[in-house]
Design a protein around this motif. Structure first.
Motif, PDB file in Angstrom:
ATOM      1  N   HIS A   1       0.804  -1.220   0.000  1.00 52.14           N
ATOM      2  CA  HIS A   1       0.000   0.000   0.000  1.00 52.14           C
ATOM      3  C   HIS A   1       0.835   1.267   0.000  1.00 52.14           C
ATOM      4  N   GLY A   2       2.153   1.134   0.086  1.00 55.37           N
ATOM      5  CA  GLY A   2       3.003   2.316   0.016  1.00 55.37           C
ATOM      6  C   GLY A   2       4.030   2.395   1.131  1.00 55.37           C
ATOM      7  N   ASP A   3       4.450   3.617   1.415  1.00 55.28           N
ATOM      8  CA  ASP A   3       5.525   3.919   2.354  1.00 55.28           C
ATOM      9  C   ASP A   3       5.028   3.811   3.788  1.00 55.28           C
ATOM     10  N   ARG A   4       5.790   3.108   4.628  1.00 55.57           N
ATOM     11  CA  ARG A   4       5.461   2.978   6.049  1.00 55.57           C
ATOM     12  C   ARG A   4       6.388   3.816   6.926  1.00 55.57           C
ATOM     13  N   GLY A   5       7.321   4.550   6.330  1.00 54.24           N
ATOM     14  CA  GLY A   5       8.258   5.356   7.096  1.00 54.24           C
ATOM     15  C   GLY A   5       9.617   4.690   7.172  1.00 54.24           C
ATOM     16  N   THR A   6      10.464   5.220   8.019  1.00 54.84           N
ATOM     17  CA  THR A   6      11.796   4.644   8.192  1.00 54.84           C
ATOM     18  C   THR A   6      11.685   3.327   8.962  1.00 54.84           C
ATOM     19  N   VAL A   7      12.775   2.586   9.004  1.00 57.73           N
ATOM     20  CA  VAL A   7      12.794   1.320   9.736  1.00 57.73           C
ATOM     21  C   VAL A   7      12.430   1.566  11.194  1.00 57.73           C
ATOM     22  N   GLU A   8      13.004   2.595  11.793  1.00 55.42           N
ATOM     23  CA  GLU A   8      12.721   2.874  13.207  1.00 55.42           C
ATOM     24  C   GLU A   8      11.288   3.378  13.410  1.00 55.42           C
ATOM     25  N   GLU A   9      10.747   4.153  12.489  1.00 53.57           N
ATOM     26  CA  GLU A   9       9.346   4.582  12.595  1.00 53.57           C
ATOM     27  C   GLU A   9       8.412   3.373  12.528  1.00 53.57           C
ATOM     28  N   TYR A  10       8.720   2.441  11.632  1.00 58.86           N
ATOM     29  CA  TYR A  10       7.910   1.231  11.503  1.00 58.86           C
ATOM     30  C   TYR A  10       7.979   0.419  12.802  1.00 58.86           C
ATOM     31  N   ALA A  11       9.187   0.251  13.334  1.00 56.07           N
ATOM     32  CA  ALA A  11       9.349  -0.481  14.588  1.00 56.07           C
ATOM     33  C   ALA A  11       8.587   0.211  15.716  1.00 56.07           C
ATOM     34  N   HIS A  12       8.641   1.521  15.762  1.00 59.55           N
ATOM     35  CA  HIS A  12       7.931   2.281  16.798  1.00 59.55           C
ATOM     36  C   HIS A  12       6.420   2.091  16.666  1.00 59.55           C
ATOM     37  N   ASP A  13       5.909   2.122  15.444  1.00 61.51           N
ATOM     38  CA  ASP A  13       4.467   1.928  15.236  1.00 61.51           C
ATOM     39  C   ASP A  13       4.007   0.591  15.813  1.00 61.51           C
ATOM     40  N   LEU A  14       4.719  -0.468  15.494  1.00 63.94           N
ATOM     41  CA  LEU A  14       4.276  -1.792  15.915  1.00 63.94           C
ATOM     42  C   LEU A  14       4.588  -2.081  17.382  1.00 63.94           C
ATOM     43  N   LEU A  15       5.802  -1.769  17.812  1.00 66.04           N
ATOM     44  CA  LEU A  15       6.211  -2.193  19.151  1.00 66.04           C
ATOM     45  C   LEU A  15       5.877  -1.196  20.255  1.00 66.04           C
ATOM     46  N   GLN A  16       5.893   0.081  19.976  1.00 67.12           N
ATOM     47  CA  GLN A  16       5.597   1.067  21.007  1.00 67.12           C
ATOM     48  C   GLN A  16       4.131   1.506  20.975  1.00 67.12           C
ATOM     49  N   ARG A  17       3.693   1.929  19.787  1.00 69.81           N
ATOM     50  CA  ARG A  17       2.303   2.376  19.652  1.00 69.81           C
ATOM     51  C   ARG A  17       1.327   1.215  19.566  1.00 69.81           C
ATOM     52  N   GLN A  18       1.836   0.006  19.237  1.00 65.47           N
ATOM     53  CA  GLN A  18       1.014  -1.193  19.085  1.00 65.47           C
ATOM     54  C   GLN A  18      -0.059  -0.994  18.017  1.00 65.47           C
ATOM     55  N   VAL A  19       0.344  -0.369  16.904  1.00 69.50           N
ATOM     56  CA  VAL A  19      -0.556  -0.078  15.794  1.00 69.50           C
ATOM     57  C   VAL A  19      -0.054  -0.802  14.554  1.00 69.50           C
ATOM     58  N   GLU A  20      -0.925  -1.592  13.958  1.00 72.62           N
ATOM     59  CA  GLU A  20      -0.569  -2.331  12.755  1.00 72.62           C
ATOM     60  C   GLU A  20      -0.551  -1.416  11.528  1.00 72.62           C
ATOM     61  N   ASP A  21      -1.527  -0.537  11.420  1.00 71.89           N
ATOM     62  CA  ASP A  21      -1.639   0.373  10.277  1.00 71.89           C
ATOM     63  C   ASP A  21      -2.654   1.447  10.631  1.00 71.89           C
ATOM     64  N   ASP A  22      -2.341   2.683  10.319  1.00 76.11           N
ATOM     65  CA  ASP A  22      -3.296   3.768  10.534  1.00 76.11           C
ATOM     66  C   ASP A  22      -2.917   4.974   9.683  1.00 76.11           C
ATOM     67  N   ASP A  23      -3.689   6.043   9.793  1.00 73.08           N
ATOM     68  CA  ASP A  23      -3.431   7.239   8.987  1.00 73.08           C
ATOM     69  C   ASP A  23      -2.092   7.892   9.331  1.00 73.08           C
ATOM     70  N   ALA A  24      -1.675   7.793  10.587  1.00 75.23           N
ATOM     71  CA  ALA A  24      -0.381   8.376  10.968  1.00 75.23           C
ATOM     72  C   ALA A  24       0.760   7.680  10.230  1.00 75.23           C
ATOM     73  N   CYS A  25       0.662   6.357  10.071  1.00 74.34           N
ATOM     74  CA  CYS A  25       1.694   5.605   9.342  1.00 74.34           C
ATOM     75  C   CYS A  25       1.740   6.040   7.887  1.00 74.34           C
ATOM     76  N   ARG A  26       0.580   6.193   7.295  1.00 76.23           N
ATOM     77  CA  ARG A  26       0.484   6.489   5.863  1.00 76.23           C
ATOM     78  C   ARG A  26       0.690   7.966   5.541  1.00 76.23           C
ATOM     79  N   GLY A  27       0.519   8.840   6.527  1.00 72.24           N
ATOM     80  CA  GLY A  27       0.617  10.271   6.255  1.00 72.24           C
ATOM     81  C   GLY A  27       1.967  10.891   6.551  1.00 72.24           C
ATOM     82  N   ARG A  28       2.944  10.108   6.946  1.00 71.19           N
ATOM     83  CA  ARG A  28       4.251  10.669   7.311  1.00 71.19           C
ATOM     84  C   ARG A  28       4.901  11.434   6.179  1.00 71.19           C
ATOM     85  N   ARG A  29       4.878  10.866   4.993  1.00 70.77           N
ATOM     86  CA  ARG A  29       5.523  11.539   3.862  1.00 70.77           C
ATOM     87  C   ARG A  29       4.894  12.901   3.631  1.00 70.77           C
ATOM     88  N   ARG A  30       3.571  12.942   3.666  1.00 72.40           N
ATOM     89  CA  ARG A  30       2.865  14.209   3.469  1.00 72.40           C
ATOM     90  C   ARG A  30       3.241  15.194   4.583  1.00 72.40           C
TER      91      ARG A  30
END
Length: 197
Positions: free
Chosen positions: A119-148
């Protein structure tokens, strides 16, 4: 590391054979995941960095989805060439310890330190790790809107800032100047050119 007990190694139990698969390696890397010589090429150094990033992603996926067998058995990696990919194994996905809104096992690519899925860009490796392990979020608008939010071009373009109208005008003027210089060099010369007059 999670492993199957010997008495579970049957059709109803453990999905993995008792034999351990050889370690992942790329043609440019040796068995330790390092460049084979001290005088390595830049491509070899890129492979090593990308392998570390893919291993990080594999660890994140295994931890978040509670994949049996951990990252070593639950996630397949391929590094080198145009493809740097981490794919969750279907057998591990079927036995994951966490529910997902994805039906198919995740497939993730790492390019230039950024993580991409279908579906596209999920951010940097560390942003992706933070989304899953810290925020406990699989996918959301914050993940997809980083580039914007960062002012970067949308996927599938390179993650760079878009040209401003002034930048585009300067680029057009420079291209036009190069074009007129090239045309002038090809034009026949007038006067004083040839013999016999």
């Amino acid at each position: 590391l999670a492993s199957c007990d010997e008495d579970e190694d049957d059709a109803a139990g453990c999905p993995w054979p008792a034999v351990t698969a050889p370690p992942l390696r790329s043609s440019a890397l040796d068995l330790d995941g390092r460049c084979p010589s001290e005088s390595s090429t830049p491509r070899c150094e890129e492979d090593e960095t990308e392998l570390k990033q893919l291993r990080r992603i594999a660890g994140v996926l295994a931890e978040f989805y509670k994949l049996p067998g951990g990252p070593e058995r639950g996630v397949r990696l391929r590094v080198g060439g145009p493809t740097n990919v981490a794919v969750v194994d279907e057998a591990a996905w079927a036995k994951r310890g966490r529910e997902s809104h994805f039906e198919e096992p995740p497939t993730l690519w790492v390019r230039g330190g950024r993580v991409y899925d279908f579906h596209g860009d999920r951010g940097t490796v560390e942003e992706y790790a933070h989304d899953l392990l810290q925020r406990q979020v699989e996918d959301d608008d914050a993940c997809r809107g980083r580039r914007r939010d960062l002012g970067l071009m949308p996927f599938p373009f390179l993650p760079v800032p878009p040209k401003r109208p002034a930048d585009a005008a300067e680029g057009d003027a420079a291209a036009e100047a190069r074009g007129s210089t090239a045309a002038a060099s090809r034009a026949p010369r007038r006067g004083g050119g040839g013999g016999g007059g």
